[in-house]
Design a protein around this motif. Structure first.
Motif, PDB file in Angstrom:
ATOM      1  N   ASP A  81      73.879  53.489  54.375  1.00 17.88           N
ATOM      2  CA  ASP A  81      74.304  54.322  55.518  1.00 17.88           C
ATOM      3  C   ASP A  81      75.817  54.458  55.620  1.00 17.88           C
ATOM      4  O   ASP A  81      76.336  54.784  56.677  1.00 17.88           O
ATOM      5  CB  ASP A  81      73.741  53.775  56.849  1.00 17.88           C
ATOM      6  CG  ASP A  81      72.231  53.778  56.825  1.00 17.88           C
ATOM      7  OD1 ASP A  81      71.664  54.748  56.297  1.00 17.88           O
ATOM      8  OD2 ASP A  81      71.635  52.795  57.298  1.00 17.88           O
ATOM      9  N   LYS A  82      76.504  54.173  54.543  1.00 18.67           N
ATOM     10  CA  LYS A  82      77.980  54.305  54.560  1.00 18.67           C
ATOM     11  C   LYS A  82      78.393  55.395  53.577  1.00 18.67           C
ATOM     12  O   LYS A  82      77.672  55.682  52.618  1.00 18.67           O
ATOM     13  CB  LYS A  82      78.644  52.992  54.130  1.00 18.67           C
ATOM     14  CG  LYS A  82      78.314  51.857  55.078  1.00 18.67           C
ATOM     15  CD  LYS A  82      79.414  50.816  55.074  1.00 18.67           C
ATOM     16  CE  LYS A  82      79.180  49.806  56.172  1.00 18.67           C
ATOM     17  NZ  LYS A  82      78.769  48.521  55.693  1.00 18.67           N
ATOM     18  N   GLU A  83      79.561  55.942  53.808  1.00 20.17           N
ATOM     19  CA  GLU A  83      80.138  56.914  52.869  1.00 20.17           C
ATOM     20  C   GLU A  83      80.614  56.117  51.654  1.00 20.17           C
ATOM     21  O   GLU A  83      81.360  55.147  51.797  1.00 20.17           O
ATOM     22  CB  GLU A  83      81.314  57.611  53.570  1.00 20.17           C
ATOM     23  CG  GLU A  83      82.125  58.544  52.700  1.00 20.17           C
ATOM     24  CD  GLU A  83      81.491  59.920  52.506  1.00 20.17           C
ATOM     25  OE1 GLU A  83      80.812  60.394  53.446  1.00 20.17           O
ATOM     26  OE2 GLU A  83      81.677  60.500  51.427  1.00 20.17           O
TER      27      GLU A  83
ATOM     28  N   ILE B  83      76.757  59.856  51.313  1.00 21.54           N
ATOM     29  CA  ILE B  83      76.258  58.737  52.119  1.00 21.54           C
ATOM     30  C   ILE B  83      75.203  57.998  51.295  1.00 21.54           C
ATOM     31  O   ILE B  83      74.296  58.633  50.730  1.00 21.54           O
ATOM     32  CB  ILE B  83      75.591  59.256  53.425  1.00 21.54           C
ATOM     33  CG1 ILE B  83      76.546  60.159  54.227  1.00 21.54           C
ATOM     34  CG2 ILE B  83      75.055  58.108  54.270  1.00 21.54           C
ATOM     35  CD1 ILE B  83      77.645  59.427  54.955  1.00 21.54           C
TER      36      ILE B  83
ATOM     37  N   LYS C  31      72.000  56.430  50.914  1.00 23.31           N
ATOM     38  CA  LYS C  31      70.781  56.555  51.729  1.00 23.31           C
ATOM     39  C   LYS C  31      69.808  55.401  51.520  1.00 23.31           C
ATOM     40  O   LYS C  31      69.231  54.869  52.454  1.00 23.31           O
ATOM     41  CB  LYS C  31      70.061  57.862  51.365  1.00 23.31           C
ATOM     42  CG  LYS C  31      70.771  59.095  51.857  1.00 23.31           C
ATOM     43  CD  LYS C  31      70.637  59.131  53.345  1.00 23.31           C
ATOM     44  CE  LYS C  31      71.149  60.381  53.972  1.00 23.31           C
ATOM     45  NZ  LYS C  31      71.238  60.285  55.411  1.00 23.31           N
TER      46      LYS C  31
ATOM     47  N   ASP D 294      75.036  64.301  49.840  1.00 21.27           N
ATOM     48  CA  ASP D 294      76.187  64.965  50.441  1.00 21.27           C
ATOM     49  C   ASP D 294      75.638  66.071  51.329  1.00 21.27           C
ATOM     50  O   ASP D 294      74.426  66.126  51.566  1.00 21.27           O
ATOM     51  CB  ASP D 294      77.178  65.461  49.371  1.00 21.27           C
ATOM     52  CG  ASP D 294      76.590  66.512  48.442  1.00 21.27           C
ATOM     53  OD1 ASP D 294      75.544  67.100  48.803  1.00 21.27           O
ATOM     54  OD2 ASP D 294      77.172  66.746  47.373  1.00 21.27           O
TER      55      ASP D 294
END
Ligand code: BTN
Length: 239
Positions: free
Chosen positions: A197-199, A212, A214, A226
């Motif tokens: 859940d992070k970029e 991100i 997933k 993206d």
């Protein structure tokens, strides 16, 4: 399991690959000083002084390469995270197999296959763990965000004991892992993952992909998305 302890070597992975024909399955190559260690994506792994762990595990599970072998580095990262829990250290995994403590790298893992012609000779799983390095020496490392067990625990860790615990932990579930594949460790891997859940930005050889993070598939691949679509990545390193 056999252990070969070398006082000094260029790289335990190179030594293991060069001598793979002579080395038995499940041999550990361990050294106290490594002069030319290498890492993933052509990085170097510098011996920064102090008492650290440099080791390679020689594996010859079959005469043919199997897909599950590519997940052995993730398996080793899970084994290490579990062992660190016994030292009261809560570590995380950055895809695919870096081990971090509070965002700082404590261990790197590199697997290399040895293939001659059409023959699969085996795998070498190398791991470098910062055990007893002080803050001053850690600052010399190119990868700035690094830590060691002694810094985290504020005490010296017995290298021999740690080596024995790590290799025993690895082989205790190794056969089961090869049989069941990544799914066998998926829950533990996800529980320690620090990237979901992070970029993220993933380096794949000369290309980079951002998005991100997933999920992780049942084969250990990273799913990122993206604004346009989803990508399933099987190779690369989150930067
Ligand atoms: C990485 O983070 O890029 C992986 C680093 C792997 C380093 C270990 S140290 C023991 C073994 N011998 C090597 O030359 N590399 C691995």
């Amino acid at each position: 399991m056999n252990i070969i302890c070398l006082e000094k070597v260029d790289s335990t992975n190179t030594y293991a690959k060069t001598n793979i024909e002579k080395l038995a399955d499940k041999t550990i190559i361990h050294t106290l000083r490594q002069t030319n260690g290498h890492g993933r994506l052509q990085r170097t792994w510098i011996d920064i002084g102090g008492e650290n762990l440099f080791l390679s595990i020689v594996l010859k599970p079959s005469n043919e390469y199997k897909e599950v072998y590519s997940n052995l580095t993730q398996y080793l990262s899970v084994v290490l995270v579990k062992l660190l829990k016994e030292y009261d250290i809560n570590a995380q995994i950055k895809w695919p197999n870096d081990v971090l403590i509070d965002g700082k790298k404590v261990a790197g893992i590199l697997s290399e296959s040895v293939i001659q012609g059409n023959n699969f000779k085996g795998m070498v799983i190398g791991i470098g763990i910062n055990i007893n390095t002080d803050k001053k020496d850690l600052e010399k490392v190119t990868d700035k965000d690094a830590t060691s067990l002694s810094v985290e625990l504020n005490k010296t860790v017995d290298l021999k004991t740690f080596l024995a615990q790590l290799t025993e932990g690895f082989f205790s579930k190794y056969d089961e892992f090869l049989e069941k594949g990544f799914d066998y460790i998926k829950k533990d891997y996800i529980n320690s993952a620090c990237f979901l859940d992070k970029e993220v930005c993933v380096q794949m050889f000369n290309e980079k992909k951002s998005g991100i993070a997933k999920s992780v598939t049942g084969k250990g691949e990273l799913v990122i998305s993206d604004s346009e679509k989803e990508f399933v990545l099987s190779i690369g390193d989150i930067l």
